[in-house]
Design a protein around this motif. Sequence first.
Motif, PDB file in Angstrom:
ATOM      1  N   ARG A  97       0.820  -1.211   0.000  1.00 42.21           N
ATOM      2  CA  ARG A  97       0.000   0.000   0.000  1.00 42.21           C
ATOM      3  C   ARG A  97       0.855   1.262   0.000  1.00 42.21           C
ATOM      4  O   ARG A  97       2.071   1.193   0.186  1.00 42.21           O
ATOM      5  N   SER A  98       0.185   2.380  -0.228  1.00 45.17           N
ATOM      6  CA  SER A  98       0.890   3.660  -0.287  1.00 45.17           C
ATOM      7  C   SER A  98       1.546   3.981   1.047  1.00 45.17           C
ATOM      8  O   SER A  98       0.946   3.800   2.109  1.00 45.17           O
ATOM      9  N   LYS A  99       2.771   4.465   0.967  1.00 49.49           N
ATOM     10  CA  LYS A  99       3.542   4.792   2.160  1.00 49.49           C
ATOM     11  C   LYS A  99       3.320   6.245   2.548  1.00 49.49           C
ATOM     12  O   LYS A  99       3.227   7.132   1.694  1.00 49.49           O
ATOM     13  N   GLU A 100       3.241   6.472   3.834  1.00 53.19           N
ATOM     14  CA  GLU A 100       3.132   7.846   4.335  1.00 53.19           C
ATOM     15  C   GLU A 100       4.428   8.610   4.055  1.00 53.19           C
ATOM     16  O   GLU A 100       5.523   8.146   4.372  1.00 53.19           O
ATOM     17  N   THR A 101       4.295   9.782   3.429  1.00 49.33           N
ATOM     18  CA  THR A 101       5.452  10.639   3.166  1.00 49.33           C
ATOM     19  C   THR A 101       5.362  11.869   4.058  1.00 49.33           C
ATOM     20  O   THR A 101       4.349  12.572   4.049  1.00 49.33           O
ATOM     21  N   ILE A 102       6.409  12.102   4.840  1.00 46.29           N
ATOM     22  CA  ILE A 102       6.460  13.267   5.730  1.00 46.29           C
ATOM     23  C   ILE A 102       7.684  14.092   5.367  1.00 46.29           C
ATOM     24  O   ILE A 102       8.805  13.574   5.331  1.00 46.29           O
TER      25      ILE A 102
END
Length: 292
Positions: free
Chosen positions: A146-151
């Motif tokens: 799934r899509s990874k959180e980008t910070i």
Amino acid sequence: MMKKRTKILLIILSSLIIIRIFISGISLAKYAGNSIWNYYLGTKGFYFNSDVLTSSNVNNNWDGSSIHFDIKNSNSSLIATDYDINYKVTCNIKDNSNAKCFLNNTNTNTLTGVLSSYKECVDLSGNTNVSSMDYQTCIDNGYEYRSKETIKDMYFDINSDDNSQISSAVVEVILESTYPYKKTIISEFILTRGLDESGKTNLIYDEYEDYSRVIINNTFTEDKCIKLSWDSNKFRINKDGIINYNMDSSGYINEINVNIPTKSLKNFIFYRVDNKINYTLDDFEITQSNEC
């Protein structure tokens, strides 16, 4: 005469009530409009948020160093946008004509960028680090891809036109997504200087819904090599940009060595293994090191 005066007072009072209702109606309409728009963005899988830029931020012990804030493309650590988001950040000084605000060590108060979308393998139970698995291996083993959180970490510095020390400032930060959807987040930072002139290296710990931020602050007049340690059963560090680290027997990073320049700070993003537990500074340890 008394009846006429009473009638005038009633008219004035009624007018004031109508004006108040009208103003409140505008505010409620604006709030409702924002809520509807945010709901619509959510249906499109569009998440553009900041844990820091949610309200006014007051710091009465500001030492003149950089002020950090985050930009993320997620609603939680497991719900992230699966396409790129273009954004613009602007900072303005509201109360001091002698001061200027600059973003990310540049000479400008406005920056544009992209929150890039990535995908990786995820073990929803949190027991196994499977992020290096390719799509097919991930699916075959019963995990989710799934899509990874980008910070993204952003920061601003405040300098004066005449190089004098800024004792206080009110800074407005405006964060806008520009593509593919528009959303604006505005926050104020109210800063008052309170520098400890003796010099020290200290930790600042901020805990948000989906992640934690650890800041190492160096107020000495010389660079410091610092070792930061923690229990990997409690925290997993976002290792983007980190090159000097040690791992425990389970293969997780539990220690980094980092050089903190004089009168500056560096911050690091951590993910709690169990988001239901609240941690403190006592869960981290810093010592001076010679391994930078």
